[in-house]
Design an enzyme around this catalytic site. Structure first.
Site, PDB file in Angstrom:
ATOM      1  N   ASP A  13       0.593  -1.246  -0.118  1.00 16.68           N
ATOM      2  CA  ASP A  13       0.147  -0.053   0.032  1.00 16.68           C
ATOM      3  C   ASP A  13       0.850   1.310  -0.365  1.00 16.68           C
ATOM      4  OD1 ASP A  13      -2.150  -1.881   0.317  1.00 16.68           O
ATOM      5  OD2 ASP A  13      -2.064  -1.477   2.050  1.00 16.68           O
ATOM      6  N   LYS A  16       1.614   1.686  -5.135  1.00 19.00           N
ATOM      7  CA  LYS A  16       2.470   1.460  -5.998  1.00 19.00           C
ATOM      8  C   LYS A  16       1.451   2.047  -7.821  1.00 19.00           C
ATOM      9  CE  LYS A  16       2.601  -2.532  -4.693  1.00 19.00           C
ATOM     10  NZ  LYS A  16       2.310  -2.613  -3.118  1.00 19.00           N
ATOM     11  N   GLY A  40      -4.467  -4.370  -4.010  1.00 25.36           N
ATOM     12  CA  GLY A  40      -5.353  -3.077  -3.718  1.00 25.36           C
ATOM     13  C   GLY A  40      -4.714  -2.193  -4.335  1.00 25.36           C
ATOM     14  N   HIS A  41      -4.949  -1.319  -5.487  1.00 28.44           N
ATOM     15  CA  HIS A  41      -3.751  -0.468  -6.321  1.00 28.44           C
ATOM     16  C   HIS A  41      -5.007   0.571  -6.552  1.00 28.44           C
ATOM     17  CE1 HIS A  41      -0.199  -3.462  -7.233  1.00 28.44           C
ATOM     18  NE2 HIS A  41      -0.803  -3.501  -6.158  1.00 28.44           N
ATOM     19  N   GLN A 223       1.761  -6.045  -3.442  1.00 28.72           N
ATOM     20  CA  GLN A 223       2.549  -6.472  -1.958  1.00 28.72           C
ATOM     21  C   GLN A 223       3.902  -5.712  -2.210  1.00 28.72           C
ATOM     22  OE1 GLN A 223       1.196  -9.374  -3.587  1.00 28.72           O
ATOM     23  NE2 GLN A 223      -0.948  -8.902  -2.635  1.00 28.72           N
TER      24      GLN A 223
HETATM   25  P1  GDP Z   1      -0.665   0.015  -3.782  1.00 29.66           P
HETATM   26  O1  GDP Z   1      -1.489  -1.143  -3.112  1.00 29.66           O
HETATM   27  O2  GDP Z   1       0.722  -0.160  -3.478  1.00 29.66           O
HETATM   28  O3  GDP Z   1      -1.060   0.359  -4.827  1.00 29.66           O
HETATM   29  O4  GDP Z   1      -1.275   1.181  -2.572  1.00 29.66           O
HETATM   30  P2  GDP Z   1      -3.050   1.122  -2.061  1.00 29.66           P
HETATM   31  O5  GDP Z   1      -3.715   2.161  -3.035  1.00 29.66           O
HETATM   32  O6  GDP Z   1      -3.192   0.333  -2.127  1.00 29.66           O
HETATM   33  O7  GDP Z   1      -2.557   2.904  -0.892  1.00 29.66           O
HETATM   34  C1  GDP Z   1      -2.248   4.272  -1.509  1.00 29.66           C
HETATM   35  C2  GDP Z   1      -2.829   5.037  -0.930  1.00 29.66           C
HETATM   36  O8  GDP Z   1      -2.480   5.862  -0.858  1.00 29.66           O
HETATM   37  C3  GDP Z   1      -4.205   5.380  -1.614  1.00 29.66           C
HETATM   38  O9  GDP Z   1      -4.975   5.382  -1.637  1.00 29.66           O
HETATM   39  C4  GDP Z   1      -3.844   6.574  -2.561  1.00 29.66           C
HETATM   40  O10 GDP Z   1      -4.799   7.078  -3.597  1.00 29.66           O
HETATM   41  C5  GDP Z   1      -2.906   7.284  -1.896  1.00 29.66           C
HETATM   42  N1  GDP Z   1      -1.979   8.039  -2.546  1.00 29.66           N
HETATM   43  C6  GDP Z   1      -0.511   7.607  -3.176  1.00 29.66           C
HETATM   44  N2  GDP Z   1       0.040   8.076  -3.084  1.00 29.66           N
HETATM   45  C7  GDP Z   1       0.022   9.633  -2.383  1.00 29.66           C
HETATM   46  C8  GDP Z   1       0.303  11.109  -2.123  1.00 29.66           C
HETATM   47  O11 GDP Z   1       1.334  11.068  -2.220  1.00 29.66           O
HETATM   48  N3  GDP Z   1      -0.816  11.567  -1.013  1.00 29.66           N
HETATM   49  C9  GDP Z   1      -1.732  11.299  -0.497  1.00 29.66           C
HETATM   50  N4  GDP Z   1      -2.101  11.268   0.267  1.00 29.66           N
HETATM   51  N5  GDP Z   1      -1.906  10.280  -1.285  1.00 29.66           N
HETATM   52  C10 GDP Z   1      -1.120   9.433  -1.657  1.00 29.66           C
HETATM   53  P1  IMO Z   2      -0.887  -4.341  -1.867  1.00 28.25           P
HETATM   54  O1  IMO Z   2      -0.414  -4.721  -3.502  1.00 28.25           O
HETATM   55  C1  IMO Z   2      -1.334  -4.889   1.968  1.00 28.25           C
HETATM   56  C2  IMO Z   2      -1.246  -8.542   3.254  1.00 28.25           C
HETATM   57  C3  IMO Z   2      -2.325  -9.144   4.426  1.00 28.25           C
HETATM   58  C4  IMO Z   2      -1.353 -10.357   5.382  1.00 28.25           C
HETATM   59  C5  IMO Z   2      -0.442 -11.416   5.043  1.00 28.25           C
HETATM   60  C6  IMO Z   2      -1.070 -12.293   4.276  1.00 28.25           C
HETATM   61  O2  IMO Z   2      -2.120  -3.393  -2.432  1.00 28.25           O
HETATM   62  O3  IMO Z   2       0.087  -3.124  -1.647  1.00 28.25           O
HETATM   63  P2  IMO Z   2      -2.350 -12.620   1.945  1.00 28.25           P
HETATM   64  O4  IMO Z   2      -4.086 -12.761   2.135  1.00 28.25           O
HETATM   65  O5  IMO Z   2      -1.605 -12.601   0.886  1.00 28.25           O
HETATM   66  O6  IMO Z   2      -2.115 -14.582   2.415  1.00 28.25           O
HETATM   67  O7  IMO Z   2      -2.454 -12.010   3.174  1.00 28.25           O
HETATM   68  O8  IMO Z   2      -0.118 -10.223   3.701  1.00 28.25           O
HETATM   69  N1  IMO Z   2      -1.525  -8.134   2.229  1.00 28.25           N
HETATM   70  C7  IMO Z   2      -0.704  -6.969   1.601  1.00 28.25           C
HETATM   71  N2  IMO Z   2      -0.950  -5.964   2.729  1.00 28.25           N
HETATM   72  N3  IMO Z   2      -1.247  -4.503   0.984  1.00 28.25           N
HETATM   73  C8  IMO Z   2      -1.139  -5.927  -0.287  1.00 28.25           C
HETATM   74  O9  IMO Z   2      -1.602  -5.693  -1.251  1.00 28.25           O
HETATM   75  C9  IMO Z   2      -1.449  -6.812   0.793  1.00 28.25           C
HETATM   76  N4  IMO Z   2      -1.479  -8.237   0.411  1.00 28.25           N
HETATM   77  C10 IMO Z   2      -1.551  -8.800   1.540  1.00 28.25           C
HETATM   78  O10 IMO Z   2      -3.223  -8.032   5.187  1.00 28.25           O
HETATM   79  O11 IMO Z   2      -1.212  -9.568   6.611  1.00 28.25           O
HETATM   80 MG    MG Z   3      -3.178  -2.043  -1.818  1.00 29.98          MG
END
Ligand code: GDP
Ligand code: IMO
Ligand code: MG
Length: 424
Positions: A13, A16, A40-41, A223
């Protein structure tokens, strides 16, 4: 030739998806190489939020090709739901291709993920309960079902029956759960196969041809390094290899084809699920970071655990992934705190250590050594486009991260939108 990997450097999270969306503008192909719909991206574009779980985050770019590689485990119902939702929004999309070698998440994987977590109780991993671990376990066990197998109805039927003979015994006798009806599964999955058929192909030759023809190929990590099966905080990890090395097996390309490895990080640290977290702030600071950064899981909605930036982790990540550049997100978020701490070393038994412990008990005893930074809460940086214009305290923060990790910062996130990014 350009093979650029975008990889998570912390516990996921980091943002990416945002960088894949940005970089896909100048790329030809986007390839997901590991994980499944545990990911979840999020992409925010012109005020609209898009959430991708399986579909690569380059999908909003018409004219590009998005590929789901062999290293991904696919829940076909989730993939079809994502595709439908994009179609309903009438978005002009990239082309989508799926590797015939990618493994399928079957209903027994989801059932077992849930039952196992329930039985583990307090010692649970905190998985997303999407069947990820059991699907990868079956791949290694050599009883998995691949997407290509769905296209041969007789073969698929045999595989469902042979799998369920064992899985139903485990579900009923070990977990006292309800058995799964093979005919129902066959019907349901052959229906998915019909819809997915046009997308399924031998993607590996397409990726290779692209690289040979000097196309730009982005490899989208899901991840992150500390969730990696080998190098993360085992057993509190996922069941795949999200690190940059995962590209070689998860997309079938040699290491020489990787030209850049961009490590995505937040200006603080977050984690979902169980496991050690040296700089965690289980206090009002952690709550404030969660509020300011909207730190709730994209996939499960769970509140994320929050804490200070840990540069011991980042140094380890730089090494394991061979990082060539850093993308730092949430500089806007961390700047709103009163002052900011960054962990620059760990102390174990009173001594500074120069490694990241693999032993979780040892890791649990590590004490963070912090440096303190002034915040920039009087300046709204969310519209700043150039590094030079950032407040001096924010510049110092970035420079110190570069100094300690030895990796140059390439991008700085000052907000969730595609445009809220400073390019160095
Ligand atoms: P990912 O799984 O690595 O793609 O990241 P996620 O989407 O799960 O979580 C990143 C969160 O941070 C999302 O809600 C993005 O919209 C938000 N985000 C990304 N970059 C920034 C930033 O520079 N500032 C803020 N405030 N939010 C950001
Ligand atoms: P993105 O791509 C954050 C965590 C789960 C749990 C562990 C194992 O959005 O960064 P699983 O269901 O994979 O067997 O769970 O890994 N986990 C993540 N945490 N971002 C993710 O993906 C994750 N994918 C799995 O919360 O701790
Ligand atoms: Mg994510």
């Amino acid at each position: 030739m350009a093979g650029i990997v975008v990889v998570g450097t912390q516990w996921g999270d980091e943002g990416k998806g945002k960088y894949i969306d940005i970089l896909s503008g100048d790329s030809d192909f986007v390839v997901r190489y590991s994980g499944g719909n545990n990911a979840g991206h999020t992409i925010v574009h012109e005020g609209t939020k898009y959430k991708f779980h399986l579909i690569p985050s380059g999908m909003l770019r018409k004219g590009k090709t998005c590929i789901i590689g062999n290293g991904v485990v696919i829940d076909p119902s989730v993939l079809l739901m994502e595709l439908d939702s994009l179609k309903k929004q009438e978005i002009e999309m990239a082309e989508l291709l799926i590797s015939d070698r990618a493994h399928v998440i079957m209903p027994w994987h989801i059932a077992l993920d849930t039952l196992q977590e329930e039985m583990r109780g307090k010692e649970g991993i905190g998985t997303t309960k999407r069947g990820i671990g059991p699907a990868y376990a079956d791949k290694a066990e050599r009883c998995g079902i691949r997407i290509g197998d769905l296209l041969d109805a007789d073969y698929f039927r045999e595989k469902v029956y042979s799998n369920l003979k064992i899985k139903n015994a485990i579900i009923e006798k070990v977990y006292e759960g309800n058995p799964i009806d093979p005919e129902k599964v066959i019907d349901e999955y052959l229906g998915y196969a019909e819809k997915l058929k046009p997308y399924i192909t031998d993607v590996n030759s397409i990726i290779h041809k692209a690289l040979e023809n000097s196309k730009v190929v982005l490899f989208e990590g899901a991840q992150a390094t500390f969730l990696d099966l080998d190098f993360g905080t085992y057993p509190y990890v996922t069941s795949s290899n999200p690190i940059s090395g995962g590209v070689c097996t998860g997309a079938g390309v040699g290491p020489k084809m990787i030209t850049d490895v961009l490590g995505v990080m937040k200006a603080y640290t977050s984690r979902v699920g169980s496991g050690p977290f040296v700089t965690e702030q289980s206090n009002e600071i952690g709550d404030k970071i969660r509020d300011l950064g909207h730190e709730y899981g994209t996939t499960t909605g769970r509140p994320r655990r929050c804490g200070w930036l840990d540069l011991v982790m980042l140094k380890y990540s730089a090494r394991i992934n061979g990082l060539t550049g850093l993308c730092i997100n949430h500089m806007d978020t961390v700047g709103k705190l009163d002052n900011i701490k960054v962990c620059v070393a760990y102390k174990l038994n009173g001594e500074v250590i120069d490694y990241y412990p693999s032993n979780l008990k040892e890791l649990g005893r590590c004490e963070p050594v912090y440096e303190e930074f002034e915040s920039w809460k009087d300046v709204d940086i969310s519209k700043i486009k150039r590094f030079e214009v950032l407040p001096e305290s924010a510049k110092q923060y970035i420079r110190r991260i570069e100094q300690i990790t030895g990796i140059p910062v390439k991008y700085i996130g000052v907000g969730p939108e595609r445009e809220q990014t400073i390019t160095m």
